[in-house]
Design a protein around this motif. Structure first.
Motif, PDB file in Angstrom:
ATOM      1  N   LEU A   1      -5.127   9.089   3.957  1.00 22.29           N
ATOM      2  CA  LEU A   1      -3.714   9.445   4.044  1.00 22.29           C
ATOM      3  C   LEU A   1      -3.512  10.885   3.600  1.00 22.29           C
ATOM      4  O   LEU A   1      -2.757  11.639   4.204  1.00 22.29           O
ATOM      5  N   ARG A   2      -4.218  11.279   2.526  1.00 21.01           N
ATOM      6  CA  ARG A   2      -4.035  12.631   2.006  1.00 21.01           C
ATOM      7  C   ARG A   2      -4.467  13.671   3.028  1.00 21.01           C
ATOM      8  O   ARG A   2      -3.843  14.724   3.151  1.00 21.01           O
ATOM      9  N   ALA A   3      -5.551  13.355   3.757  1.00 21.56           N
ATOM     10  CA  ALA A   3      -6.021  14.331   4.736  1.00 21.56           C
ATOM     11  C   ALA A   3      -5.136  14.376   5.963  1.00 21.56           C
ATOM     12  O   ALA A   3      -5.153  15.353   6.700  1.00 21.56           O
ATOM     13  N   THR A   4      -4.354  13.304   6.196  1.00 25.86           N
ATOM     14  CA  THR A   4      -3.650  13.186   7.464  1.00 25.86           C
ATOM     15  C   THR A   4      -2.198  13.619   7.389  1.00 25.86           C
ATOM     16  O   THR A   4      -1.705  14.300   8.281  1.00 25.86           O
ATOM     17  N   LEU A   5      -1.497  13.224   6.327  1.00 22.37           N
ATOM     18  CA  LEU A   5      -0.042  13.293   6.356  1.00 22.37           C
ATOM     19  C   LEU A   5       0.488  14.476   5.559  1.00 22.37           C
ATOM     20  O   LEU A   5      -0.066  14.817   4.519  1.00 22.37           O
ATOM     21  N   PRO A   6       1.582  15.091   6.028  1.00 25.86           N
ATOM     22  CA  PRO A   6       2.262  16.109   5.223  1.00 25.86           C
ATOM     23  C   PRO A   6       3.171  15.447   4.195  1.00 25.86           C
ATOM     24  O   PRO A   6       3.447  14.257   4.276  1.00 25.86           O
ATOM     25  N   ARG A   7       3.630  16.245   3.231  1.00 29.66           N
ATOM     26  CA  ARG A   7       4.459  15.699   2.163  1.00 29.66           C
ATOM     27  C   ARG A   7       5.874  15.426   2.660  1.00 29.66           C
ATOM     28  O   ARG A   7       6.414  16.172   3.479  1.00 29.66           O
ATOM     29  N   LEU A   8       6.460  14.352   2.178  1.00 27.55           N
ATOM     30  CA  LEU A   8       7.848  14.051   2.533  1.00 27.55           C
ATOM     31  C   LEU A   8       8.796  14.914   1.716  1.00 27.55           C
ATOM     32  O   LEU A   8       8.430  15.435   0.669  1.00 27.55           O
ATOM     33  N   ARG A   9      10.045  15.035   2.217  1.00 22.99           N
ATOM     34  CA  ARG A   9      11.060  15.705   1.422  1.00 22.99           C
ATOM     35  C   ARG A   9      11.631  14.676   0.450  1.00 22.99           C
ATOM     36  O   ARG A   9      11.510  13.469   0.668  1.00 22.99           O
ATOM     37  N   TYR A  10      12.279  15.144  -0.619  1.00 19.13           N
ATOM     38  CA  TYR A  10      12.666  14.203  -1.665  1.00 19.13           C
ATOM     39  C   TYR A  10      13.674  13.173  -1.160  1.00 19.13           C
ATOM     40  O   TYR A  10      13.549  11.976  -1.449  1.00 19.13           O
ATOM     41  N   ASP A  11      14.674  13.600  -0.383  1.00 19.86           N
ATOM     42  CA  ASP A  11      15.670  12.637   0.079  1.00 19.86           C
ATOM     43  C   ASP A  11      15.059  11.664   1.090  1.00 19.86           C
ATOM     44  O   ASP A  11      15.415  10.494   1.134  1.00 19.86           O
TER      45      ASP A  11
ATOM     46  N   VAL B   1       0.834  -1.205   0.000  1.00 23.58           N
ATOM     47  CA  VAL B   1       0.000   0.000   0.000  1.00 23.58           C
ATOM     48  C   VAL B   1       0.869   1.255   0.000  1.00 23.58           C
ATOM     49  O   VAL B   1       0.646   2.185  -0.791  1.00 23.58           O
ATOM     50  N   ILE B   2       1.902   1.266   0.841  1.00 29.70           N
ATOM     51  CA  ILE B   2       2.766   2.452   0.889  1.00 29.70           C
ATOM     52  C   ILE B   2       3.423   2.677  -0.474  1.00 29.70           C
ATOM     53  O   ILE B   2       3.466   3.800  -1.000  1.00 29.70           O
ATOM     54  N   SER B   3       3.907   1.584  -1.079  1.00 30.43           N
ATOM     55  CA  SER B   3       4.596   1.733  -2.362  1.00 30.43           C
ATOM     56  C   SER B   3       3.648   2.176  -3.462  1.00 30.43           C
ATOM     57  O   SER B   3       4.033   2.960  -4.331  1.00 30.43           O
ATOM     58  N   THR B   4       2.416   1.675  -3.432  1.00 27.23           N
ATOM     59  CA  THR B   4       1.504   2.096  -4.493  1.00 27.23           C
ATOM     60  C   THR B   4       1.074   3.548  -4.307  1.00 27.23           C
ATOM     61  O   THR B   4       0.842   4.244  -5.286  1.00 27.23           O
ATOM     62  N   VAL B   5       0.981   3.990  -3.060  1.00 30.77           N
ATOM     63  CA  VAL B   5       0.704   5.418  -2.850  1.00 30.77           C
ATOM     64  C   VAL B   5       1.802   6.243  -3.500  1.00 30.77           C
ATOM     65  O   VAL B   5       1.543   7.252  -4.168  1.00 30.77           O
ATOM     66  N   ALA B   6       3.046   5.774  -3.340  1.00 32.42           N
ATOM     67  CA  ALA B   6       4.151   6.501  -3.957  1.00 32.42           C
ATOM     68  C   ALA B   6       4.103   6.367  -5.474  1.00 32.42           C
ATOM     69  O   ALA B   6       4.397   7.311  -6.197  1.00 32.42           O
ATOM     70  N   GLU B   7       3.728   5.190  -5.959  1.00 35.24           N
ATOM     71  CA  GLU B   7       3.763   4.963  -7.401  1.00 35.24           C
ATOM     72  C   GLU B   7       2.682   5.765  -8.110  1.00 35.24           C
ATOM     73  O   GLU B   7       2.851   6.145  -9.264  1.00 35.24           O
ATOM     74  N   THR B   8       1.559   6.010  -7.445  1.00 33.95           N
ATOM     75  CA  THR B   8       0.508   6.791  -8.082  1.00 33.95           C
ATOM     76  C   THR B   8       0.645   8.276  -7.780  1.00 33.95           C
ATOM     77  O   THR B   8      -0.270   9.037  -8.059  1.00 33.95           O
ATOM     78  N   ASN B   9       1.773   8.671  -7.210  1.00 28.27           N
ATOM     79  CA  ASN B   9       2.050  10.089  -6.951  1.00 28.27           C
ATOM     80  C   ASN B   9       1.016  10.742  -6.042  1.00 28.27           C
ATOM     81  O   ASN B   9       0.583  11.869  -6.276  1.00 28.27           O
ATOM     82  N   ARG B  10       0.604  10.028  -5.008  1.00 26.41           N
ATOM     83  CA  ARG B  10      -0.382  10.600  -4.106  1.00 26.41           C
ATOM     84  C   ARG B  10       0.314  11.125  -2.856  1.00 26.41           C
ATOM     85  O   ARG B  10       1.424  10.717  -2.526  1.00 26.41           O
ATOM     86  N   VAL B  11      -0.361  12.045  -2.152  1.00 28.55           N
ATOM     87  CA  VAL B  11       0.137  12.503  -0.863  1.00 28.55           C
ATOM     88  C   VAL B  11       0.272  11.278   0.035  1.00 28.55           C
ATOM     89  O   VAL B  11      -0.611  10.424   0.008  1.00 28.55           O
ATOM     90  N   PRO B  12       1.306  11.115   0.857  1.00 25.94           N
ATOM     91  CA  PRO B  12       2.407  12.035   1.134  1.00 25.94           C
ATOM     92  C   PRO B  12       3.592  11.907   0.189  1.00 25.94           C
ATOM     93  O   PRO B  12       4.654  12.422   0.494  1.00 25.94           O
ATOM     94  N   PHE B  13       3.424  11.222  -0.927  1.00 24.24           N
ATOM     95  CA  PHE B  13       4.555  11.029  -1.830  1.00 24.24           C
ATOM     96  C   PHE B  13       4.344  11.782  -3.140  1.00 24.24           C
ATOM     97  O   PHE B  13       4.820  11.343  -4.177  1.00 24.24           O
ATOM     98  N   ASP B  14       3.609  12.885  -3.145  1.00 27.21           N
ATOM     99  CA  ASP B  14       3.306  13.540  -4.417  1.00 27.21           C
ATOM    100  C   ASP B  14       4.384  14.549  -4.792  1.00 27.21           C
ATOM    101  O   ASP B  14       4.087  15.648  -5.244  1.00 27.21           O
ATOM    102  N   LEU B  15       5.647  14.143  -4.627  1.00 28.37           N
ATOM    103  CA  LEU B  15       6.755  15.018  -4.980  1.00 28.37           C
ATOM    104  C   LEU B  15       6.718  15.503  -6.421  1.00 28.37           C
ATOM    105  O   LEU B  15       7.037  16.648  -6.692  1.00 28.37           O
TER     106      LEU B  15
END
Lengths: 173, 358
Positions: B316-326, B216-230
């Motif tokens: 997740l989008r309502a809860t978490l802030p965005r991560l930094r790229y590193d 789930v965490i990886s797919t959130v990142a793969e679909t460019n969703r918050v908190p991984f919408d870098l």
């Protein structure tokens, strides 16, 4: 029917492979390579090698080529021309390869029909070829498989070492 | 020839039904997302169009449809047009192997048809992963063709991010492949029949819930969703790779992102939560005497599980802030990857011991 598909895939593969080196814009070259990977995957489907089809798309099209694009976009901003300077040495090597191809074809003749018949011959096992590939890799080809993975590991470690910059010591403030 | 024609017609019907369902789901999602976010942040969400804002998706669609189609000066016309399509096609093509309902065979005009899956190919999950990895092309090419530095940076970021996290997606499902011994999604869901502890997420002795978390965490990142919408971090990159896009082309990117969300949710429920299987053996409808209607219950369970995952995305989008790229990269390579690998090792040891004890 098999001839039609083989002809289509082989034709597009040959055409796009030429375009990869012939196009002037490196991004277009990469895209033409993408089309080629797709058609190679299509050839695997006609050979009933579904596992190779998926791996071909995932590894080559999905990962390696993206890195090519990545590099191309970073490195060739406005001056892609420096990639089109050819040395005379390449003409020599290319000529040698063409001579070799002609000699090989002259020796064996173009046996187009028989090669298609051969590819159609191996009947796909009922279990599907993912299982058969796994069985073969871990029995008959265990040693080459392990050697290949070791080589890849060495290459990976080498890349990490090469790209690791020696950061200057940050004085504690 | 008539048989071929009939097969063709049936398959086309299946495809259009599924594409229709996905598009309607996406329309609902755009509204649901804003409503859920609104409620979670103590707002009302959209209220203007229709009762309680229920017609908002149609208003948005009409607006996007009639917007002026702007192409920035110096943009690469061909790739600028092709990129949204390259993003959209991989998002939709994966639905071909998703089993929506029970593995039944219906007889239509003398032809055996599996009504709830378009194509049951024996490398189903690899097929989905292969095409999901191609979605990055639309993003990276869209970013490059826009001739804008914000778009280019967004596209490059997203390429790196998608490749990093797609590895974790692939590794997190290996445990399930070991347990089920198959790559076909139909086979995998069939193997999870019965009580809910037969679902691979809770499978006794080798539960895959850690793998589910990694997935789930990886797919959130793969679909460019918050908190991984870098790739579309608006405080740094305006809007990332689709900064320069407007009108229908923008809508295509939007559609692709949401269709991808639906796809990964479907895969998650099919792989980890038993797909169309109810949490109890059989179905209630067949118990009270309607076995021919049992598929309705099964498809509803599938929809329920998929929508639960989609709700998780909004949550997740309502809860978490965005991560930094590193942080994003370090998290993917140094936290999720070792967990996924350890899960594979432990699962295979357990399966080996179970095989020996049999």
């Amino acid at each position: 029917m098999a001839y039609v598909f083989f002809g289509y895939f082989a034709g597009v593969i040959a055409l796009t492979a030429v375009l990869v080196v012939a196009l002037r814009n490196p991004v277009y070259s990469a895209l033409s390579l993408l089309v080629m990977f797709f058609h190679v995957a299509g050839l695997y489907v006609t050979l009933r090698a579904e596992f190779l089809f998926a791996v071909q798309l995932m590894v080559y099209a999905g990962a390696i080529l993206i890195f090519y694009l990545f590099a191309v976009m970073f490195l060739t901003e406005k001056t892609p021309d420096r990639y089109h300077i050819q040395s005379w040495g390449s003409l020599l090597i290319g000529g040698a390869i063409i001579v070799e191809v002609v000699v090989l074809i002259g020796q064996h003749g173009i046996s187009f029909g028989s090669s298609v018949a051969r590819t159609a011959a191996p009947s796909p096992s009922e279990e599907g070829n993912t299982e058969s590939i796994g069985q073969l890799l871990y029995t008959s080809y265990l040693f080459p498989f392990e050697v290949a993975s070791l080589i890849l590991l060495v290459a990976m470690i080498g890349a990490v070492v090469l790209s690791k910059k020696d950061l200057p010591e940050v004085p504690p403030s | 020839m008539t048989e071929l024609g009939l097969r063709f017609a049936i398959t086309l019907t299946q495809i259009s039904v599924i594409v229709g369902i996905v598009i309607v789901t996406v329309l609902l999602l755009t509204l649901a997302e804003r409503k859920v976010l609104g409620w979670m942040q103590d707002r009302m969400g959209p209220m203007e169009v229709g009762p309680y804002g229920s017609l908002q998706p149609f208003a948005d669609a009409i607006k996007l449809f009639f917007k002026e189609d702007i192409m920035p000066a110096g943009a690469n016309k061909f790739l600028f047009t092709a990129a949204p399509l390259l993003a959209l096609i991989p998002a939709f093509i994966g639905f071909a192997v998703i089993p929506w309902g029970p593995d039944e065979t219906w007889e239509i005009g003398g032809i055996a048809v599996k009504p709830f899956v378009i194509s049951d190919i024996n490398v189903g999950i690899l097929y989905i992963l292969a095409f999901a990895s191609l979605g990055a092309y639309g993003i990276i090419l869209g970013g490059w063709a826009s001739n804008s530095k914000y778009s280019l940076l967004g596209g490059l970021r997203s390429a790196a991010q998608i490749i990093s996290y797609e590895l974790n997606v692939g590794l997190s499902i290996v445990g399930i492949l070991i347990l089920s011994g198959s790559l076909s999604l139909v086979h995998i869901t069939n193997a999870q029949e019965g009580w809910f502890w037969n679902w691979y997420a809770f499978k006794p002795w080798a539960p895959q819930f850690i793998a589910l978390a990694v997935y789930v965490i990886s797919t959130v990142a793969e679909t460019n969703r918050v908190p991984f919408d870098l790739p579309e971090a608006e405080s740094e990159l305006v809007a990332g790779f689709f900064t320069e896009y407007s009108g229908l082309r923008f809508a295509f990117f939007y559609l692709a992102e949401y269709a991808n969300m639906v796809l990964v949710s479907c895969v998650a429920s099919a792989l980890f939560l038993g797909g169309w299987n109810a949490p109890y053996p059989g179905t209630l409808l067949s118990l009270i005497g309607f076995p021919s209607l049992a598929w309705i219950e099964n498809t509803m369970w599938f929809a329920f599980k998929t929508y639960s995952f989609l709700f998780l995305f909004f949550w997740l989008r309502a809860t978490l802030p965005r991560l930094r790229y590193d942080q994003l990269m370090r998290f993917g390579w140094k936290v999720l990857l070792p967990i996924a690998l350890a899960n594979i090792v432990i699962t295979s040891i357990i399966v080996f011991i179970q095989e020996q004890l049999k």
